[in-house]
Design a protein around this motif. Structure first.
Motif, PDB file in Angstrom:
ATOM      1  N   TYR A 270     -14.281  13.212  -2.109  1.00 45.09           N
ATOM      2  CA  TYR A 270     -14.111  13.418  -0.696  1.00 45.09           C
ATOM      3  C   TYR A 270     -14.309  12.295   0.196  1.00 45.09           C
ATOM      4  O   TYR A 270     -15.255  11.417  -0.031  1.00 45.09           O
ATOM      5  CB  TYR A 270     -15.131  14.669  -0.251  1.00 45.09           C
ATOM      6  CG  TYR A 270     -15.277  15.632  -1.141  1.00 45.09           C
ATOM      7  CD1 TYR A 270     -14.204  16.723  -0.807  1.00 45.09           C
ATOM      8  CD2 TYR A 270     -16.186  15.916  -2.278  1.00 45.09           C
ATOM      9  CE1 TYR A 270     -14.289  17.830  -1.630  1.00 45.09           C
ATOM     10  CE2 TYR A 270     -15.920  17.162  -2.893  1.00 45.09           C
ATOM     11  CZ  TYR A 270     -15.376  17.977  -2.961  1.00 45.09           C
ATOM     12  OH  TYR A 270     -15.303  19.184  -3.534  1.00 45.09           O
ATOM     13  N   THR A 271     -13.385  12.015   1.079  1.00 45.99           N
ATOM     14  CA  THR A 271     -13.381  10.927   2.066  1.00 45.99           C
ATOM     15  C   THR A 271     -12.974  11.767   3.646  1.00 45.99           C
ATOM     16  O   THR A 271     -12.278  12.644   3.553  1.00 45.99           O
ATOM     17  CB  THR A 271     -12.539   9.695   1.840  1.00 45.99           C
ATOM     18  OG1 THR A 271     -11.189  10.375   1.702  1.00 45.99           O
ATOM     19  CG2 THR A 271     -12.877   9.192   0.658  1.00 45.99           C
ATOM     20  N   PHE A 272     -13.588  11.188   4.821  1.00 41.48           N
ATOM     21  CA  PHE A 272     -13.434  11.637   5.770  1.00 41.48           C
ATOM     22  C   PHE A 272     -12.858  10.633   6.869  1.00 41.48           C
ATOM     23  O   PHE A 272     -13.309   9.570   7.033  1.00 41.48           O
ATOM     24  CB  PHE A 272     -14.834  12.344   6.428  1.00 41.48           C
ATOM     25  CG  PHE A 272     -15.556  12.958   5.436  1.00 41.48           C
ATOM     26  CD1 PHE A 272     -15.409  14.296   5.276  1.00 41.48           C
ATOM     27  CD2 PHE A 272     -16.328  12.650   4.469  1.00 41.48           C
ATOM     28  CE1 PHE A 272     -15.897  15.218   4.248  1.00 41.48           C
ATOM     29  CE2 PHE A 272     -16.957  13.275   3.444  1.00 41.48           C
ATOM     30  CZ  PHE A 272     -16.731  14.519   3.382  1.00 41.48           C
ATOM     31  N   HIS A 273     -11.898  11.072   7.818  1.00 36.64           N
ATOM     32  CA  HIS A 273     -11.222  10.291   8.811  1.00 36.64           C
ATOM     33  C   HIS A 273     -11.282  10.957  10.120  1.00 36.64           C
ATOM     34  O   HIS A 273     -10.738  11.801  10.116  1.00 36.64           O
ATOM     35  CB  HIS A 273      -9.992   9.819   8.200  1.00 36.64           C
ATOM     36  CG  HIS A 273     -10.075   9.457   6.667  1.00 36.64           C
ATOM     37  ND1 HIS A 273      -9.974   8.090   6.378  1.00 36.64           N
ATOM     38  CD2 HIS A 273      -9.866   9.946   5.633  1.00 36.64           C
ATOM     39  CE1 HIS A 273     -10.114   7.855   5.178  1.00 36.64           C
ATOM     40  NE2 HIS A 273      -9.849   9.004   4.388  1.00 36.64           N
ATOM     41  N   GLY A 274     -11.762  10.078  10.960  1.00 37.45           N
ATOM     42  CA  GLY A 274     -11.583  10.471  12.522  1.00 37.45           C
ATOM     43  C   GLY A 274     -10.282  10.008  12.949  1.00 37.45           C
ATOM     44  O   GLY A 274      -9.959   9.089  13.112  1.00 37.45           O
ATOM     45  N   LEU A 275      -9.284  11.058  13.317  1.00 39.12           N
ATOM     46  CA  LEU A 275      -7.982  10.848  13.826  1.00 39.12           C
ATOM     47  C   LEU A 275      -7.831  10.539  15.104  1.00 39.12           C
ATOM     48  O   LEU A 275      -7.090   9.916  15.528  1.00 39.12           O
ATOM     49  CB  LEU A 275      -7.112  12.080  13.186  1.00 39.12           C
ATOM     50  CG  LEU A 275      -7.293  12.446  11.789  1.00 39.12           C
ATOM     51  CD1 LEU A 275      -6.298  13.767  11.686  1.00 39.12           C
ATOM     52  CD2 LEU A 275      -6.804  11.344  10.945  1.00 39.12           C
ATOM     53  N   TYR A 276      -8.545  11.347  15.896  1.00 40.06           N
ATOM     54  CA  TYR A 276      -8.544  10.836  17.455  1.00 40.06           C
ATOM     55  C   TYR A 276      -9.440  11.939  18.139  1.00 40.06           C
ATOM     56  O   TYR A 276     -10.035  12.858  17.643  1.00 40.06           O
ATOM     57  CB  TYR A 276      -7.200  11.482  18.221  1.00 40.06           C
ATOM     58  CG  TYR A 276      -6.476  12.812  18.050  1.00 40.06           C
ATOM     59  CD1 TYR A 276      -7.169  13.563  19.010  1.00 40.06           C
ATOM     60  CD2 TYR A 276      -5.758  13.193  16.911  1.00 40.06           C
ATOM     61  CE1 TYR A 276      -6.524  15.263  18.842  1.00 40.06           C
ATOM     62  CE2 TYR A 276      -5.310  14.489  16.882  1.00 40.06           C
ATOM     63  CZ  TYR A 276      -5.755  15.612  18.022  1.00 40.06           C
ATOM     64  OH  TYR A 276      -5.440  16.735  17.805  1.00 40.06           O
ATOM     65  N   GLY A 277      -9.843  11.508  19.490  1.00 37.99           N
ATOM     66  CA  GLY A 277     -10.786  12.373  20.255  1.00 37.99           C
ATOM     67  C   GLY A 277     -11.731  11.507  20.767  1.00 37.99           C
ATOM     68  O   GLY A 277     -12.264  11.992  21.691  1.00 37.99           O
TER      69      GLY A 277
END
Length: 419
Positions: A270-277
């Motif tokens: 599992y990997t996690f990526h902040g896309l926008y915000g």
């Protein structure tokens, strides 16, 4: 005629022709050839077979994802206490692979259809002439009636009244408790080419483990239950910032499997990526509006919520490999073909770059001359012998080459033996 046909067939089936080769004893050319061959060998073994795994065939998975949120939130907005559960703060509620968790909101209660003034700044006016009846404004809340409300100095509109006032976003976010919500991901994949099916609930995971585990990249990398605060942190974002205005997080479930070993070693990562915000700029964050309609005294009313939330997109990436003789032979064949580069480069050096290139051309190529053919036949000498004698005569006229470290005196041609 029959004997000629038989002889031709016999020559075709039982004889093998090999290209003419010239052995050149030249240190510079030899080093160039070996360096090129070494580079090709390193490319084939290191890149094609070890890195790209050219000996294996590949397949991608058919995947399905189910999600489930758990957690309860509490708010006390303007003295109104409220408890929020999963049915209130998750959109949509079907457990899709893409969903939104509400973290902040602006609530407008008791709206009903009627006429009311616009918000200041939406459509300001000083006289009724500034409000064109029957027209709409893209950022407005309804249809203008043509009346300028003196009290607010804004145009009157036909809309759900009172209109929503979203000029100030609650800070801190009203649902900071969302940081402690948990997300359960159930993912199943099938690799049809290899007839293998896997689930992220692998062999080591049972109901007892799920009831007490919480994902951690080092201590519990296979746990399918994730705390929202941990997801935001692993995405390199600040929870309070993204909770205020909303945002998006990509959760990648990576299935990279090697079926040359036991299938049980095929496990997800599992990997996690902040896309926008969280960055400054136009249209920061993520929000949408949601209304709950009801009847009061036979009048249709609604409660409007402008929802600020975190959108989660679960993306499954898959690639499985297994040994296959076809890509193996293809990789070997292409590698053998690339070895021919060394021959081409060395030929170019010999024939066009070295000082004694004419000598190498005479050794490498045979030229057909009609006059020479006739002369050789007239004296009864074989053409190849004639050419060899002529070449030897030319070499006898050259200078002594024994002192040259790259001397071509060692070049060998075994085309004709002395008679």
């Amino acid at each position: 005629m029959k004997n000629q046909i038989t002889s031709a067939l016999s020559d075709f089936f039982f004889e093998y022709e090999t290209p003419r080769q010239v052995l050149v004893r030249n240190r510079r050319v030899g080093v160039v050839c070996r360096l090129i061959q070494l580079g090709v060998l390193v490319y084939i073994i290191g890149w094609v077979f070890i890195y790209e795994k050219g000996y294996q065939s590949t397949d991608t998975a058919i995947s399905s994802v189910f999600t489930k949120m758990k957690g309860v939130g509490y708010t006390n907005d303007s003295g109104g206490e409220r408890v929020w559960d999963v049915a209130d703060y998750v959109f949509p509620s079907q457990g899709d692979s893409s969903f939104v968790v509400m973290t902040n909101y602006i609530m407008t209660e008791g709206q009903s259809m009627g006429t009311c003034p616009e918000l200041p700044g939406k459509h300001d006016c000083s006289t009724d002439a500034d409000c064109e009846g029957g027209s709409f404004k893209r950022t407005g809340n309804g249809e203008m009636t043509g009346v300028c409300v003196k009290r607010t100095k804004t145009c009157e509109v036909l809309a759900w009244c009172p209109v929503e006032d979203d000029r100030e976003v609650p800070d801190p976010p009203l649902l900071l408790s969302a940081e402690n919500y948990t997300l359960f991901i159930k993912n199943s994949v099938t690799f049809p080419a290899f007839d293998v099916s896997r689930s992220n609930l692998v062999e080591d995971i049972d109901s007892n483990y799920i009831s007490r585990c919480l994902y951690h990249p080092d201590n519990a990398p296979l746990c399918p239950i994730f705390k929202l605060g941990d997801i935001i942190k692993l995405s390199d974002l600040d929870f309070q910032t993204i909770a205020k205005v909303g945002g998006a997080i990509g959760i990648v479930v990576d299935w990279t499997c090697n079926f040359d070993v036991d299938v049980k070693h095929c496990k997800p990562e599992y990997t996690f990526h902040g896309l926008y915000g969280s960055k400054e700029g136009a249209s920061v964050g993520y929000n949408f509006r949601f209304a709950r309609h009801y009847m009061e005294d036979k009048i249709q009313k609604r409660t409007l919520l402008k929802v600020f939330g975190i959108r989660f997109d679960i993306i499954v990436h898959s690639l499985a490999r297994k040994f296959d003789i076809i890509p193996t032979l293809t990789a070997i064949g292409s590698g053998v073909g690339i070895f021919g580069v060394a021959t081409v480069v060395c030929d170019l050096v010999l024939l066009y770059l070295l000082p004694k290139r004419e000598f190498y051309k005479n050794m490498k190529f045979k030229y057909t001359d009609t006059q020479v053919q006739q002369d050789s036949e007239s004296v009864g000498v074989d053409t190849n012998v004639y050419y060899t004698l002529e070449e030897n005569a030319k070499q006898a006229q050259g200078k002594d080459q024994s002192k040259d470290p790259d001397s071509e005196a060692g070049s060998t041609e075994t085309d004709v033996s002395k008679k």
